[in-house]
Motif scaffolding. Structure first.
Motif, mmCIF file in Angstrom:
data_model
loop_
_atom_site.group_PDB
_atom_site.id
_atom_site.type_symbol
_atom_site.label_atom_id
_atom_site.label_comp_id
_atom_site.label_asym_id
_atom_site.label_seq_id
_atom_site.Cartn_x
_atom_site.Cartn_y
_atom_site.Cartn_z
ATOM 1 N N VAL A 281 -67.796 5.253 106.844
ATOM 2 C CA VAL A 281 -68.536 5.664 107.921
ATOM 3 C C VAL A 281 -68.192 4.519 108.995
ATOM 4 N N THR A 282 -68.539 3.511 108.652
ATOM 5 C CA THR A 282 -68.465 2.102 109.631
ATOM 6 C C THR A 282 -66.889 2.390 110.390
ATOM 7 N N ARG A 283 -65.818 2.667 109.660
ATOM 8 C CA ARG A 283 -64.564 2.508 110.239
ATOM 9 C C ARG A 283 -64.347 3.774 110.985
ATOM 10 N N ALA A 284 -64.877 4.823 110.734
ATOM 11 C CA ALA A 284 -64.615 6.240 111.540
ATOM 12 C C ALA A 284 -65.545 5.755 112.739
ATOM 13 N N PHE A 285 -66.600 5.092 112.912
ATOM 14 C CA PHE A 285 -67.490 5.089 114.013
ATOM 15 C C PHE A 285 -66.800 4.117 114.931
ATOM 16 N N PHE A 286 -66.328 2.787 114.590
ATOM 17 C CA PHE A 286 -65.705 1.924 115.294
ATOM 18 C C PHE A 286 -64.389 2.353 115.706
ATOM 19 N N SER A 287 -63.726 3.116 115.329
ATOM 20 C CA SER A 287 -62.470 3.686 115.643
ATOM 21 C C SER A 287 -62.390 4.679 116.550
ATOM 22 N N ARG A 288 -63.570 5.143 116.897
ATOM 23 C CA ARG A 288 -63.758 6.115 117.892
ATOM 24 C C ARG A 288 -63.290 5.405 119.511
ATOM 25 N N GLU A 289 -62.700 6.027 120.329
ATOM 26 C CA GLU A 289 -62.159 5.592 121.426
ATOM 27 C C GLU A 289 -63.421 5.160 122.236
ATOM 28 N N ASP A 290 -64.627 5.911 122.453
ATOM 29 C CA ASP A 290 -65.607 5.766 123.309
ATOM 30 C C ASP A 290 -66.523 4.566 122.718
ATOM 31 N N THR A 291 -66.360 4.363 121.619
ATOM 32 C CA THR A 291 -67.149 3.148 120.988
ATOM 33 C C THR A 291 -66.204 1.819 121.267
ATOM 34 N N LYS A 292 -64.976 1.755 121.396
ATOM 35 C CA LYS A 292 -64.179 0.797 121.865
ATOM 36 C C LYS A 292 -64.287 0.359 123.092
ATOM 37 N N GLN A 293 -64.155 1.593 124.072
ATOM 38 C CA GLN A 293 -64.566 1.362 125.445
ATOM 39 C C GLN A 293 -65.862 0.705 125.797
ATOM 40 N N LEU A 294 -66.757 1.104 124.844
ATOM 41 C CA LEU A 294 -68.051 0.527 125.234
ATOM 42 C C LEU A 294 -68.142 -0.998 124.872
ATOM 43 N N LEU A 295 -67.611 -1.377 123.805
ATOM 44 C CA LEU A 295 -67.465 -2.767 123.245
ATOM 45 C C LEU A 295 -66.663 -3.354 124.238
ATOM 46 N N GLU A 296 -65.596 -2.930 124.854
ATOM 47 C CA GLU A 296 -64.812 -3.857 125.584
ATOM 48 C C GLU A 296 -65.385 -4.040 126.763
ATOM 49 N N ALA A 297 -66.055 -3.086 127.443
ATOM 50 C CA ALA A 297 -66.882 -3.211 128.741
ATOM 51 C C ALA A 297 -67.906 -4.146 128.724
#
Length: 295
Positions: free
Chosen positions: A5-21
């Motif tokens: 579940v966590t891998r699927a969530f943190f692999s999402r492009e919108d999650t990555k963009q949110l964290l990077e921003a």
């Protein structure tokens, strides 16, 4: 199930963009493309441009296990844009969660231990790095803003925090940073394992301000001492320091290769090739990235 579940969530492009921003440029170890390389080379370039600046590599003691869960949830609540992460954080940071041992490749049956997990994030879990980074970010942003006024920076990759600034500024900022992470995160700075470096031409200025923070150093095979620090696992400092660390990496690669050859021999050449490739490719990449061009 949790890891899936966590891998699927943190692999999402919108999650990555949110964290990077939210995290970049102060934190480059989470959700930032080639973040480790950017972290290492930016510190190296700044020290090349300003040899009068000190670099301090901070050692946060057992940070992932000690960070308070309240600090993580508070950091999420403080920023409206981080709201999408809150449900997962609440689910994975339940108070006094049970701890299980065994299973996987251990050869042991899974069993529940007789104590509970009350603080920290799960070591090695998909979400651990991101949640710790989010808790650290307010403190790191404050530290970085303070250093920027003097031409310095603070950069981090997970719990590997590096301060670069004039010595008079760097060590005063280090003291304030140490108090902040302990008071707000429940994490302690290990001063004995925190290391510092400056170009030897400015050693007197470093000595005037470093106090009890040890010099980063390594001893080569001939007994010579070389000064430097490691930033996100990469050697930065004097030529001798860098070469000594890389020589040890070379010995490590050779040791792995020798072990594989002795174990598999010539009768399993294909397996030998595959295992050599898989077990040493990242180490060769590390060696090539950080070696001197002339070498």
């Amino acid at each position: 199930l949790r890891r899936a579940v966590t891998r699927a969530f943190f692999s999402r492009e919108d999650t990555k963009q949110l964290l990077e921003a939210h995290l970049a440029p102060t934190q480059l170890g989470v959700a930032v493309a080639s973040g480790g390389t950017k972290l290492i080379f930016s510190i190296r370039e700044l020290l090349d441009a300003r040899p009068d600046y000190a670099a301090v590599s901070c050692d946060l003691q057992n940070a992932f296990n000690q960070v308070t869960r309240a600090a993580i949830l508070k950091a999420l609540a403080a920023k409206e844009e981080l709201a999408p992460l809150a449900p997962l954080a609440l689910a994975t940071l339940a108070a006094k969660a049970p701890i299980f041992h065994g299973g996987g490749g251990t050869g042991q049956n899974i069993c529940q231990l007789d104590f509970l997990s009350e603080e920290g994030v799960q070591q090695g879990s998909v979400e651990a790095g991101a949640l710790f980074a989010l808790a650290l970010q307010p403190i790191l942003e404050q530290l970085n803003a303070e250093l920027l006024e003097h031409g310095g920076v603070a950069r981090a990759g997970h719990d590997d925090v590096t301060i670069v600034a004039p010595p008079a500024v760097a060590f005063a900022a280090l003291d304030r940073f140490a108090r902040s992470v302990e008071e707000r995160l429940g994490v302690q700075l290990q001063r004995a394992k925190t290391k510092c470096y400056i170009d030897p031409r400015h050693a007197d200025e470093l000595e005037a301000h470093r106090g009890d923070v040890p010099l980063g150093e390594v001893v080569d095979n001939d007994g010579g001492t070389h000064l430097g620090i490691t930033v996100y696992g990469a050697p930065i400092g004097s030529d001798g320091y860098v070469r000594t660390i890389l020589a040890r990496k070379c010995d490590e690669i050779a040791g792995i290769s020798d072990k594989l050859i002795n174990t598999l021999g010539s009768s399993h050449k294909q397996a030998l090739w595959v295992l050599t490739l898989l077990s040493t490719s990242r180490k060769f990449d590390y060696f090539a990235r950080h070696n001197f061009p002339a070498d």
